[in-house]
Motif scaffolding. Structure first.
Motif, short mmCIF file in Angstrom:
data_model
loop_
_atom_site.label_atom_id
_atom_site.label_comp_id
_atom_site.label_asym_id
_atom_site.label_seq_id
_atom_site.Cartn_x
_atom_site.Cartn_y
_atom_site.Cartn_z
N ILE A 22 13.90 -38.34 25.64
CA ILE A 22 15.23 -37.73 25.54
C ILE A 22 15.20 -36.30 26.09
CG2 ILE A 22 16.94 -36.86 23.90
CD1 ILE A 22 16.39 -39.41 22.25
N LEU A 23 14.17 -35.54 25.78
CA LEU A 23 14.06 -34.17 26.29
C LEU A 23 13.98 -34.13 27.81
CD1 LEU A 23 11.68 -32.50 23.69
CD2 LEU A 23 14.08 -31.96 24.12
N ILE A 24 13.34 -35.11 28.39
CA ILE A 24 13.23 -35.17 29.85
C ILE A 24 14.55 -35.60 30.47
CG2 ILE A 24 12.12 -36.41 31.76
CD1 ILE A 24 9.57 -36.45 30.01
N ALA A 25 15.25 -36.54 29.85
CA ALA A 25 16.46 -37.12 30.43
C ALA A 25 17.70 -36.22 30.27
CB ALA A 25 16.73 -38.48 29.80
N MET A 26 17.78 -35.44 29.22
CA MET A 26 19.00 -34.66 28.95
C MET A 26 19.40 -33.70 30.07
SD MET A 26 20.65 -35.65 26.42
CE MET A 26 21.76 -34.30 26.15
N PRO A 27 18.49 -32.89 30.61
CA PRO A 27 18.90 -32.00 31.70
C PRO A 27 19.40 -32.76 32.93
CG PRO A 27 16.78 -31.32 30.81
CD PRO A 27 17.11 -32.63 30.19
N VAL A 28 18.78 -33.88 33.22
CA VAL A 28 19.20 -34.67 34.38
C VAL A 28 20.62 -35.20 34.16
CG1 VAL A 28 18.72 -36.77 35.70
CG2 VAL A 28 16.84 -35.31 34.97
N ILE A 29 20.88 -35.73 32.99
CA ILE A 29 22.21 -36.25 32.68
C ILE A 29 23.24 -35.12 32.67
CG2 ILE A 29 23.58 -37.36 30.87
CD1 ILE A 29 21.02 -38.97 30.18
N SER A 30 22.88 -33.97 32.12
CA SER A 30 23.79 -32.82 32.10
C SER A 30 24.15 -32.38 33.52
CB SER A 30 23.15 -31.64 31.37
OG SER A 30 22.83 -31.96 30.07
N ASN A 31 23.17 -32.35 34.41
CA ASN A 31 23.43 -31.96 35.79
C ASN A 31 24.34 -32.96 36.49
OD1 ASN A 31 21.93 -29.64 35.60
ND2 ASN A 31 20.06 -30.56 36.41
N ILE A 32 24.16 -34.23 36.23
CA ILE A 32 25.02 -35.25 36.84
C ILE A 32 26.46 -35.07 36.38
CG2 ILE A 32 25.53 -37.73 36.86
CD1 ILE A 32 22.48 -38.20 36.80
N ILE A 33 26.66 -34.82 35.09
CA ILE A 33 28.00 -34.62 34.56
C ILE A 33 28.62 -33.35 35.15
CG2 ILE A 33 29.29 -34.06 32.46
CD1 ILE A 33 27.30 -35.92 30.98
N GLU A 34 27.85 -32.27 35.23
CA GLU A 34 28.34 -31.00 35.79
C GLU A 34 28.73 -31.17 37.26
OE1 GLU A 34 29.50 -27.12 36.04
OE2 GLU A 34 28.98 -28.25 34.24
#
Length: 142
Positions: A22-34
């Motif tokens: 989850i810690l690895i995936a969260m920034p990637v998902i946040s960047n996609i949403i942004e």
């Protein structure tokens, strides 16, 4: 004795592994949403520019004309012979405010909402032809 089930160590190991994923995936998902939000804002700006250009050219306007965006309504506020007129715009730039200025082939726009600031420039360069530039920046949250 036959024991069935997992030990506490096995359960904790699984929880730790899931937490790391989850810690690895969260920034990637946040960047996609942004990026998606930013691109949506940019596409809305491009649509708004087309509406303003169509009004400028379709009404055979001459000289500098200023359009103001407020509360999702585009209004021709300066340079319109018929006074302030509302332009039909059905885009989705909620809470966005700003202006678009058109003078012949030169267009300047600055629109911002709570999250982003969009700047658009179109200039007619004698050597390079038409130059278009759209920038969308995130407004820093304080």
């Amino acid at each position: 004795m036959n024991k069935k089930g997992f030990t506490l160590i096995e359960l904790l190991t699984v929880i730790v592994v899931l937490a790391v994923i989850i810690l690895i995936a969260m920034p990637v998902i946040s960047n996609i949403i942004e990026d998606s939000r930013k691109n949506t804002f940019k596409i809305s700006l491009e649509s708004l520019i087309k509406v303003a250009k169509n009004n400028y050219n379709g009404s055979a306007r001459i000289g500098e004309v200023t359009y103001t965006l407020s509360e999702n309504t585009l209004i021709c506020t300066s340079g319109c012979q018929e006074g302030n007129i509302e332009i039909d715009y059905s885009g989705n730039l909620k809470e966005a405010k700003g202006t678009i200025t058109i003078n012949g082939d030169n267009i300047n726009m600055e629109i911002s909402n709570a999250l982003y600031k969009g700047v658009y420039e179109q200039l007619e360069d004698p050597d390079k032809g038409k130059i278009e530039n759209v920038k969308v920046e995130k407004i820093n949250e304080s």
